[in-house]
Design a protein around this motif. Structure first.
Motif, short mmCIF file in Angstrom:
data_model
loop_
_atom_site.label_atom_id
_atom_site.label_comp_id
_atom_site.label_asym_id
_atom_site.label_seq_id
_atom_site.Cartn_x
_atom_site.Cartn_y
_atom_site.Cartn_z
N ALA A 229 49.99 49.22 43.04
CA ALA A 229 48.61 48.96 43.48
C ALA A 229 47.80 50.23 43.28
O ALA A 229 48.09 51.26 43.89
CB ALA A 229 48.60 48.54 44.94
N GLY A 230 46.81 50.16 42.40
CA GLY A 230 46.02 51.35 42.07
C GLY A 230 46.30 51.73 40.63
O GLY A 230 47.40 52.19 40.31
N ARG B 174 41.75 47.17 41.38
CA ARG B 174 40.74 46.47 42.18
C ARG B 174 39.55 46.06 41.30
O ARG B 174 38.65 45.38 41.76
CB ARG B 174 40.27 47.35 43.33
CG ARG B 174 39.68 48.67 42.85
CD ARG B 174 39.25 49.55 43.99
NE ARG B 174 38.85 50.85 43.47
CZ ARG B 174 38.20 51.75 44.16
NH1 ARG B 174 37.88 51.50 45.40
NH2 ARG B 174 37.87 52.91 43.62
N ASP B 175 39.55 46.51 40.06
CA ASP B 175 38.42 46.31 39.16
C ASP B 175 38.80 45.32 38.06
O ASP B 175 39.62 45.63 37.20
CB ASP B 175 38.06 47.69 38.57
CG ASP B 175 36.94 47.64 37.54
OD1 ASP B 175 36.60 46.54 37.09
OD2 ASP B 175 36.43 48.72 37.20
N GLU B 176 38.20 44.12 38.11
CA GLU B 176 38.54 43.06 37.15
C GLU B 176 38.29 43.50 35.70
O GLU B 176 39.09 43.23 34.80
CB GLU B 176 37.72 41.79 37.49
CG GLU B 176 37.80 40.66 36.47
CD GLU B 176 39.22 40.18 36.15
OE1 GLU B 176 40.03 40.04 37.07
OE2 GLU B 176 39.51 39.97 34.94
N ALA C 147 40.41 44.94 30.43
CA ALA C 147 40.48 45.90 29.31
C ALA C 147 41.93 46.35 29.08
O ALA C 147 42.36 46.52 27.93
CB ALA C 147 39.59 47.10 29.61
N MET C 148 42.68 46.54 30.16
CA MET C 148 44.10 46.94 30.00
C MET C 148 44.92 45.82 29.36
O MET C 148 45.79 46.08 28.54
CB MET C 148 44.70 47.34 31.36
CG MET C 148 44.20 48.69 31.87
SD MET C 148 45.21 49.33 33.22
CE MET C 148 44.79 48.23 34.56
N SER D 271 46.62 43.29 36.30
CA SER D 271 45.93 42.18 36.95
C SER D 271 44.97 42.70 38.02
O SER D 271 45.23 43.75 38.62
CB SER D 271 46.96 41.24 37.61
OG SER D 271 46.28 40.23 38.33
N ALA D 272 43.90 41.95 38.25
CA ALA D 272 43.01 42.28 39.37
C ALA D 272 43.20 41.27 40.50
O ALA D 272 42.46 41.31 41.49
CB ALA D 272 41.57 42.31 38.88
#
Ligand SMILES: NC(=O)C1=CN([C@@H]2O[C@H](COP(=O)(O)OP(=O)(O)OC[C@H]3O[C@@H](n4cnc5c(N)ncnc54)[C@H](O)[C@@H]3O)[C@@H](O)[C@H]2O)C=CC1
Ligand SMILES: O=C(CO)COP(=O)(O)O
Length: 320
Positions: free
Chosen positions: A6-7, A30-32, A37-38, A60-61
């Motif tokens: 997470a993070g 936390r950023d969709e 992009a990843m 994943s977000a």
């Protein structure tokens, strides 16, 4: 064991890449937009450019994707961890949570495992710490870390799950010692960077590292930590790395202070808040912490480097 991270900063991404070479890893951002992009580029261009996500990594977000992870690494900065645990990650409070941050919480004086125990008492609180740069872990370079957890049986299981052929974890049940080493070495790295940045020399840096280590041992004793933990990877090991490498962001902040140069406030520098937290925490009142206090004064602009140095050098002569 399915692992969640997470993070999706530099360190979380690097750990996901290392562990994704041997199994399935969910990397939660936390950023969709960042997660998308990843997924598309198989890189984390914002935080760890140039490093390819390994085969096992699923970005994943959607926090629900962490549900089936048997262990979750918490890889956000120390001062953000409480909010993350109380907010989007609250549903994970029933499993091992391994903090990967280095610091002391400003409001409470707690370390990472203390914050986990307070916010998620049903979780097994653990800490992964020690000398390591994200870029080097991502490249698969050999790295040794400390895994700390008060539960002696659980720490062995986690040690096996989170070690790889090049990421070698040593275990300890001394969580207080491991978290203090990781937190305080950042304070000393700022001090060492400042001395080098100001051109005060390598001998002065060695003096600061050594007297800084003595300060770390005093704090550790006050918190009931074991001195041998401070002598290990999480203390002496990480102190050595961060105080001597210009890849360390804490050291870089110190360099900027020493040179009188600007420093980007958006860069994650854990040692600044940790120095403030140590000075503020009731538990350390009365302890002799000249370097930690000097760093807190420097980062908050209360004092200049020349006056801090004059103050340190004017201290009365004493036994080592
Ligand atoms: N970068 C490195 O080489 C190493 C870093 N660490 C430690 O890892 C921790 C994180 O550092 P980095 O990854 O380097 O920082 P970073 O600045 O690269 O990334 C921090 C990440 O945390 C995320 N974040 C912040 N608040 C959040 C929240 N409430 N919920 C979810 N995500 C949140 C940000 O979006 C960002 O992606 C620090 O405590 C640092 O000391 C430890 C060893 C090595
Ligand atoms: O913790 C680290 C090395 O072990 C990374 O250091 P910085 O956070 O100072 O970049």
């Amino acid at each position: 064991m399915r692992v969640g991270v997470a993070g999706a900063g530099a360190f979380g991404t690097a750990l996901a890449i290392a562990l994704g070479r041997k199994g399935a890893v969910t990397l939660w951002s936390r950023d969709e937009g960042q997660a998308r992009a990843m997924r598309d580029s198989r890189q984390n261009a914002a935080r760890l450019p140039g490093a390819d996500l390994s085969e096992g990594v699923t970005p994943s977000a959607d926090v629900g994707e962490l549900d089936d992870c048997e262990v979750v690494l918490l890889a956000m900065p120390m001062q953000q961890m409480r909010a993350a645990l109380a907010g989007p990650l609250a549903q994970l409070a029933d499993r091992p949570l391994v903090a990967c941050c280095k610091g002391i919480e400003l409001d409470t004086g707690l370390g990472p495992t203390g914050v986990i125990a307070e916010v998620a008492p049903g979780a097994t609180a653990a800490l992964l710490t020690g000398p390591s740069f994200a870029g080097e872990i991502a490249r698969g370079l050999p790295t040794a870390l400390t895994l700390a957890c008060a539960d002696a049986a659980r720490v062995e299981t986690l040690q096996r799950a989170l070690s790889t052929d090049v990421l070698r974890l040593y275990r300890t049940t001394d969580t207080a010692g491991a978290e203090l080493g990781g937190a305080l070495k950042n304070v000393m790295a700022i001090a060492c960077g400042a001395v080098i940045g100001a051109g005060l020399g390598n001998s002065a840096r060695a003096a600061l590292m050594t007297r800084g280590y003595a300060e770390m041992l005093r704090i550790a004793a006050a918190r009931g930590a074991r001195p041998e933990t401070l002598a290990g990877l999480s203390g002496f090991g990480d102190l050595t790395l961060s105080c001597t490498s210009d890849m360390s962001r804490n050291y870089q902040l110190g360099l900027a202070i020493g040179r009188g140069a600007a420093f980007d406030p958006a860069v994650t520098v854990e040692g600044a808040a940790t120095a403030r937290a140590m000075v503020k925490a009731e538990a350390y009142r009365g302890l002799d912490l000249p370097i930690t206090r000097a760093v807190a004064d420097l980062v908050d602009g209360r004092e200049t480097l020349p006056s801090v140095m004059a103050r340190l050098l004017a201290r009365s002569l004493k036994e080592e």
